[in-house]
Design an enzyme around this catalytic site. Structure first.
Site, PDB file in Angstrom:
ATOM      1  N   GLU A 155      30.457  72.226  13.208  1.00  0.00           N
ATOM      2  CA  GLU A 155      30.691  73.656  13.371  1.00  0.00           C
ATOM      3  C   GLU A 155      31.201  74.287  12.071  1.00  0.00           C
ATOM      4  O   GLU A 155      30.784  75.384  11.691  1.00  0.00           O
ATOM      5  CB  GLU A 155      31.697  73.905  14.500  1.00  0.00           C
ATOM      6  CG  GLU A 155      31.245  73.380  15.860  1.00  0.00           C
ATOM      7  CD  GLU A 155      31.708  71.957  16.149  1.00  0.00           C
ATOM      8  OE1 GLU A 155      31.943  71.649  17.333  1.00  0.00           O
ATOM      9  OE2 GLU A 155      31.830  71.148  15.194  1.00  0.00           O
ATOM     10  N   ALA A 188      12.830  37.964  18.448  1.00  0.00           N
ATOM     11  CA  ALA A 188      11.375  38.011  18.366  1.00  0.00           C
ATOM     12  C   ALA A 188      10.832  36.789  19.093  1.00  0.00           C
ATOM     13  O   ALA A 188      11.440  35.715  19.069  1.00  0.00           O
ATOM     14  CB  ALA A 188      10.918  38.023  16.906  1.00  0.00           C
TER      15      ALA A 188
END
Length: 318
Positions: A52, A158
């Site tokens: 902000e 994997a």
């Protein structure tokens, strides 16, 4: 739809803080007046201005007169407490903004709706919950760390098409050059990475980010044997148990952990329920025998499926 359009921009901006915003959440902010963005920003670095603050700082002097008619979009509820910077809710009030649209409530104990209430008490219209799921997902590491008092845990392996992660006595290269690079990106986005004793001894993994830009994660080997012998390989943290790893990372304020070990290590985390995300890369090759991949948790669901360089990558979440 208008709110979603600008919230998507907030999320795009917020992603730019992935490397340096930790320990704080990633946040993006956009200021809109008369269907035009007049300011935007994101939380660049922990300890510096929030999204902000940076959005207001980007507003050109000739556009400041539009702020009383403007809407500020923020992916996370503006803070209401004094930390290293003043409360953003107070800044928004001081700028005379007409409306604030928040993606989600900040689950952090010092905020949790207080910023929203402070703005409403000051007469600002506040809309909450625009793209809430996406805004919460962006900061799941921050949320997990603060809500569960442990790091966000990502399990990764994997495997072959028929479910083996390695040969019996040697590693098996399954990733492609492109998917290897993406693994290094993943390491750069997380703060610690762990393997087991056997993987450490047989693979001699480097576990760095040499194919990507960013900081190397803390390297941890889970080895009761090395811990008992008080072995401390240079550049490595040694832990005897999973509980010791979790306690160490929480104490060090490290919000995320990748587990890249072998089957035994990965299965131990799964059986303890200590996981938040699982990523499995499957290569289109077959071997006749080897070390079987871990079993998926029964309550895991597929969040995403990708095909990269001929390999399939699935992401599972709770």
């Amino acid at each position: 739809m208008e709110h979603e359009y600008y919230m998507k921009r907030c999320l795009q901006l917020a992603e730019n803080g992935r490397q340096n915003a930790k320990l704080n959440p990633m946040v993006g902010a956009v200021i809109v007046a008369h269907d035009r963005i007049i300011g935007e920003g994101y939380h660049v670095r922990c300890g510096e201005g929030h999204a902000e603050v940076n959005a207001f700082a980007s507003v050109r002097p000739e556009d400041e007169k539009l702020l009383p008619e403007a809407t500020i979009y923020v992916s996370l509820e503006p803070c209401s407490h004094y930390g290293k910077t003043p409360p953003c809710a107070d800044l928004i009030i001081s700028k005379g903004i007409k409306r604030c649209v928040c993606g989600c409530v900040d689950p952090f104990a010092k905020v949790q709706g207080r910023g929203i209430q402070r703005m409403r008490d000051a007469g600002i219209e506040v809309v909450v919950g625009v793209m809430e799921a996406e805004c919460l997902a962006l900061n799941r590491r921050f949320i997990t760390f603060n809500a569960l008092h442990r790091p966000y845990i990502l399990l990764k392996w994997a495997q072959t098409a028929n479910g083996f992660i390695s040969k019996k006595d040697s590693p098996l290269q399954l990733s492609t050059p492109v998917t290897q690079m993406l693994v290094h990106q993943l390491r750069a986005e997380n703060e610690a990475i762990l393997v087991g004793h056997t993987t450490f001894l047989t693979d001699h993994p480097r576990l760095d980010v040499r194919q990507w830009s960013g900081r190397n994660p803390e390297r941890i080997v889970l080895s009761p044997t090395m811990a008992a012998r008080k072995e401390r390989p240079e550049g490595w943290t040694v832990a005897a148990t999973i509980d010791e790893v979790i306690a160490h990372l929480y104490a060090e304020k490290k919000q995320s952990l990748i587990v890249e070990g072998g089957r035994k290590t990965l299965q131990a985390f799964i059986e303890r329920g200590l996981w938040d995300e699982i990523r499995v890369e499957t290569a289109p090759i077959m071997i006749t025998e080897g070390v079987a991949a871990p079993h998926f948790p029964t309550h895991a669901h597929i969040e995403k499926t990708e095909y990269i360089d001929g390999n399939q990558i699935i992401t599972l979440c709770r």
